[in-house]
Each structure stands twice: as C-alpha cells, then as structure tokens.
Write a protein that holds these residues in place. Structure first.
Motif, short mmCIF file in Angstrom:
data_model
loop_
_atom_site.label_atom_id
_atom_site.label_comp_id
_atom_site.label_asym_id
_atom_site.label_seq_id
_atom_site.Cartn_x
_atom_site.Cartn_y
_atom_site.Cartn_z
N MET A 100 0.46 -6.44 18.85
CA MET A 100 0.43 -6.17 20.30
C MET A 100 -0.76 -6.90 20.93
N GLY A 101 -1.91 -6.82 20.27
CA GLY A 101 -3.09 -7.52 20.79
C GLY A 101 -2.85 -9.02 20.86
N ARG A 102 -2.25 -9.57 19.82
CA ARG A 102 -2.01 -11.02 19.76
C ARG A 102 -1.08 -11.46 20.90
N LEU A 103 -0.01 -10.70 21.12
CA LEU A 103 0.94 -11.06 22.18
C LEU A 103 0.28 -11.04 23.56
N ILE A 104 -0.56 -10.03 23.79
CA ILE A 104 -1.23 -9.94 25.09
C ILE A 104 -2.19 -11.12 25.27
N ARG A 105 -2.91 -11.45 24.20
CA ARG A 105 -3.81 -12.62 24.27
C ARG A 105 -3.03 -13.89 24.60
N PRO A 114 -3.00 -0.46 21.46
CA PRO A 114 -4.30 -0.92 22.00
C PRO A 114 -4.30 -1.11 23.51
N ILE A 115 -3.15 -0.84 24.17
CA ILE A 115 -3.03 -1.21 25.60
C ILE A 115 -4.02 -0.44 26.48
N ALA A 116 -4.23 0.87 26.21
CA ALA A 116 -5.15 1.64 27.05
C ALA A 116 -6.55 1.03 27.01
N THR A 117 -6.97 0.57 25.85
CA THR A 117 -8.31 -0.02 25.72
C THR A 117 -8.34 -1.40 26.39
N GLU A 170 -8.93 -5.30 19.27
CA GLU A 170 -7.90 -6.02 20.05
C GLU A 170 -8.40 -6.28 21.47
N ALA A 171 -9.11 -5.30 22.03
CA ALA A 171 -9.63 -5.47 23.40
C ALA A 171 -10.67 -6.60 23.44
N VAL A 172 -11.46 -6.71 22.38
CA VAL A 172 -12.46 -7.79 22.32
C VAL A 172 -11.73 -9.14 22.27
N GLY A 173 -10.66 -9.19 21.50
CA GLY A 173 -9.86 -10.43 21.42
C GLY A 173 -9.34 -10.83 22.80
N VAL A 174 -8.89 -9.84 23.56
CA VAL A 174 -8.37 -10.12 24.91
C VAL A 174 -9.51 -10.61 25.82
N MET A 175 -10.68 -9.97 25.67
CA MET A 175 -11.82 -10.39 26.48
C MET A 175 -12.16 -11.86 26.21
N GLU A 176 -12.10 -12.22 24.92
CA GLU A 176 -12.42 -13.61 24.58
C GLU A 176 -11.38 -14.57 25.14
N ALA A 177 -10.13 -14.15 25.16
CA ALA A 177 -9.08 -15.00 25.75
C ALA A 177 -9.33 -15.17 27.25
N VAL A 178 -9.76 -14.10 27.91
CA VAL A 178 -10.07 -14.17 29.34
C VAL A 178 -11.27 -15.10 29.55
N GLY A 184 -14.25 2.97 22.12
CA GLY A 184 -12.91 3.21 21.57
C GLY A 184 -12.60 4.69 21.67
N ALA A 185 -13.01 5.46 20.70
CA ALA A 185 -12.83 6.92 20.74
C ALA A 185 -13.72 7.50 19.66
N VAL A 186 -14.14 8.75 19.86
CA VAL A 186 -14.94 9.38 18.82
C VAL A 186 -14.35 10.74 18.45
N GLY A 187 -14.68 11.20 17.27
CA GLY A 187 -14.26 12.53 16.84
C GLY A 187 -13.29 12.49 15.68
N GLY A 188 -13.06 13.68 15.14
CA GLY A 188 -12.15 13.82 14.01
C GLY A 188 -12.45 15.11 13.27
N PRO A 189 -11.51 15.56 12.45
CA PRO A 189 -11.64 16.87 11.79
C PRO A 189 -12.88 16.96 10.89
N LYS A 190 -13.34 15.80 10.41
CA LYS A 190 -14.49 15.80 9.51
C LYS A 190 -15.77 16.32 10.19
N TRP A 191 -15.82 16.16 11.52
CA TRP A 191 -17.04 16.57 12.25
C TRP A 191 -16.68 17.66 13.25
N GLY A 192 -16.09 18.75 12.75
CA GLY A 192 -15.54 19.81 13.60
C GLY A 192 -16.58 20.77 14.14
N SER A 193 -16.09 21.85 14.79
CA SER A 193 -16.98 22.77 15.50
C SER A 193 -17.86 23.61 14.56
N ASP A 194 -17.59 23.52 13.24
CA ASP A 194 -18.45 24.25 12.30
C ASP A 194 -19.77 23.50 12.06
#
Ligand code: NAD
Length: 358
Positions: free
Chosen positions: A350-355, A296-299, A20-28, A72-82
């Motif tokens: 949400m992304g579409r409306l912001i664009r 998607p607003i934070a991004t 969604e952020a890429v879409g907004v960048m393209e609109a800009v 965006g973000a990284v992480g998840g239970p699949k790649w935990g501290s073990d």
C-alpha cells in the motif's frame, strides 16, 4: 526546504505505518524539492523496555528542536494498567501533549470518494458527502480539573471531577476553529451544553464575540446532545465543529465511525509555538502487529496534515491526498477495508503504490 522531523514510531504497528509514511514524505520531497532530517525519538512501551520509563528524560526537548513530530501509536497489553504510571505508554502520550503545549486537536472525518460503501449510514446520506473537521480543546476541562473521592456520613463514597475553562483557553481554541474554517467552507459549529453548564455559557459568550470578529464565517451554536444526533442524521451539514475536551473526545470518535475505517483517519495536535504532533487516530493494534496487515493510510494522511498545517504547503498535502484517493479508486485495499472474500494487499505494498502515485 529542509525539514527536521521527530519520528516516534512507538509500539505494535507503529513502526510499520511510520516507515511507509516516511517513504511517502521522501517521495514528496523528491517531487517538490524538499529534504528531510529524521530524528528517532523513543516513547511508549518500547521506551519502558529500553530505559525503564515510557517518557524518557529529554523527550520534549528533542521534539522541540524539530519542525514537526510524527507518531505511529503506543501501548499494548505488555504495559497494562497494573504497571506503575511512569511505565505506562498513556502517561507518555499525555505528557508529550502537555509539554509541547498542544491545546488543539484536529480530527478530520472525511469520507474518501472511493470508500463511500464503507459508510454505515444511509446511502443517500453518504452520497451527500462527509467532510468535517472536529476541533477539540485538548489541555483543559474536566480531564485536567481537580478530582476528589471522599467518604460521606450518609451517602457512602462520593467522587467529584471539576470542569473549569478560562476565557483565554476558550478564545485560543475558538480562533483556531475560525481560522481553519476560512481555509475550508467557512462554517463553524460550536458545541456546548449551555442550557445546563456554566462553563458552556462562558464558552458560548466567547464564541459569539469571535463570531462577530470573523463575520465572513457562518456560525451556529449546537447543543452536544443534538450534535451527537446530527452526526448520524446528516453529517454533511458540518464543516468545522469546535468543542471542549470531553465532548470532543466522544464526538470525534462518533464522527470517525461514520466515515468507515479507523485505518484511514489522521489527526493533528497543535499549539502556538512548539512543533505540531501528527498521528493516526488508531492505536497500536497488537493483534496484527508485525504481520504486514496494518493500513498505513491514516499515518500517510497525517503527513498530509503536517504539510498543510505545520509547513503551510497545501500543494504537497493535496498531492498526498490525491495519491491515496487514486490508489483506493483503483480498488487496492488492506485487509481492514477490503470487502469479505476480496484479495487485499499488505502495509508495504500500500505504501509503495501511494509513493508511485506521488
Ligand atoms: P486499536 O486502534 O489499536 O485497534 C482496534 C482495532 O482496529 C483492532 O482490531 C486493530 O487490529 C484494528 N486497527 C487499528 N489500526 C489499524 C490499522 N492501521 N490497520 C488495520 N487495522 C487496524 O485500539 P485498541 O485495540 O483499543 O488499543 C490497542 C493499544 O493501542 C492499547 O494499548 C491502547 O492503549 C493503544 N492506543 C494508543 C493510541 C495512540 O497511540 N494514540 C490510541 C488508541 C489506543
């Protein structure tokens, strides 16, 4: 202008919000006459799955060849501290920040006008407005100091973590804060614990020297315990708040809470030469990944920061922020910020409306 942007979509909701952020960048780009070249960079749990390590060889070089990095973000239970360190997404995050020399973390905490009701503080406090910028030192201090754990003869196990700061490290983050304040309301609050810590006394002496140099900026010292209190009593008093790594870690989370939702807050990590890294403050939200529920607003607001701080394009940044505010003022909400029982919209809508508003 043509901008080359590294996209680290990452895990969980990362790809959804980055799209969604890429879409907004393209609109800009369309509105202001810019073009973009996007370079996909693999990092995080998805990289572990693809190539066996979360920070594949050549990642930093790929990013350095770009004008800015959007994560965006990284992480998840699949790649935990073990899992071994090289497979854990957090290892990759620390490595990329270090390799790009990103020593300043900027986290604005602003209460968006249409979201005043989301502020957990008293109505009178929210009505005064909250618009502060937390500037956290990101590559020094206790998180990077020597640590030790050893057996003593009479006290059992003992552990130490060393907090060290040099004048040089303090000065470069301090200058960032004063320069930022000049673009804002011209006030710097420097947070330390100078009544106890030697590192804080050095911090304070360097900040005082800078305050004389930037005499057009109002300056104050604030003890960290008092700052924690003031952030919930009267956050409107702050403009730029600058502090060391650990205090900043804690205070920036506190500051973001007073503005309501984790899904609305962007951040930037910048250094002196390498491209800045822009990312939402939230994580990969595995509980809602792939369901078109992520906000998607934070991004999208992280992209506004990219235009403002990496490209010195305030007009484009303002256009993005204004589009977000307009959509929120019309009452559109993703589930995380919707009042209970009120109909909400998905990530894509949400992304579409912001664009559209751009
Ligand atoms: P989180 O921020 O991912 O989620 C916390 C809560 O907020 C969840 O209920 C989630 O659904 C919600 N949430 C977060 N972002 C949202 C958004 N954009 N829209 C709507 N709701 C949203 O924090 P967590 O659950 O503690 O961590 C999950 C994973 O993310 C962990 O593996 C953690 O290590 C990682 N993480 C990564 C980063 C980063 O990439 N910089 C930062 C923090 C956490």
């Amino acid at each position: 202008m043509n901008y080359k942007i590294a996209l680290i979509k990452g895990d969980g909701i990362g790809p959804e919000v980055v799209n969604e952020a890429v879409g907004v960048m393209e609109a800009v780009g369309k509105k202001f006459g810019h073009t973009f070249e996007f370079v996909d960079v693999l990092l995080g749990g998805c990289a572990t799955d693809a190539v066996g390590k979360s920070y594949p060889d050549g990642t930093a070089e790929k990013c350095k060849a770009c004008d800015a990095v959007l994560l965006g973000a990284v992480g998840g239970p699949k790649w935990g501290s073990d899992k071994p360190a090289e497979q854990r997404p957090e290892t990759a995050l620390l490595a990329i920040r270090k390799d790009l020399g990103l020593y300043a973390n900027l986290r604005p905490a602003a209460l968006r006008p249409a979201m005043a009701d989301a502020c957990p503080l008293k109505k009178e406090t929210a009505e005064k407005g909250i618009d502060l910028m937390m500037v956290r030192e990101l590559t020094g201090g206790i998180y990077f100091g020597k640590r030790d754990k050893y057996q003593t003869e009479d006290r059992g196990l003992e552990a130490t973590d060393l907090m060290a700061y040099s004048e040089k490290e303090i000065e470069r983050i301090g200058r960032r804060a004063f320069e930022l304040a000049r673009l804002r309301r011209k006030k710097v609050s420097s947070v330390d614990k100078a009544n106890v810590l030697e590192t804080s006394r050095l911090w304070r002496s360097v900040m005082h020297r800078l305050a004389e140099e930037y005499s057009d900026v109002q300056y104050e010292d604030v003890l960290v315990d008092n700052c924690a209190m003031q952030l919930v009593r009267d956050p409107g008093q702050f403009d730029v708040v600058v502090t060391e790594n650990m205090f900043g870690d804690i205070l920036s989370d506190e500051a973001s809470m007073v503005t309501g939702s984790i899904g609305l807050l962007p951040s930037a990590s910048i250094g002196d030469t390498a491209p800045g890294l822009y990312e939402p403050i939230h994580g990969s939200a595995p509980d809602i990944a792939g369901q078109d529920k992520a906000n998607p607003i934070a991004t999208i607001l992280s992209v506004a920061m990219m235009f403002r701080y990496s490209f010195q394009r305030a007009e484009e940044a303002n256009a993005i922020e204004a589009a977000v505010d307009a959509v929120l003022a019309e009452g559109w909400r993703t589930p995380d910020i919707a009042e209970p029982g009120v109909k909400s919209i998905g990530t894509k809508e949400m992304g579409r409306l912001i664009r559209e508003h751009i």
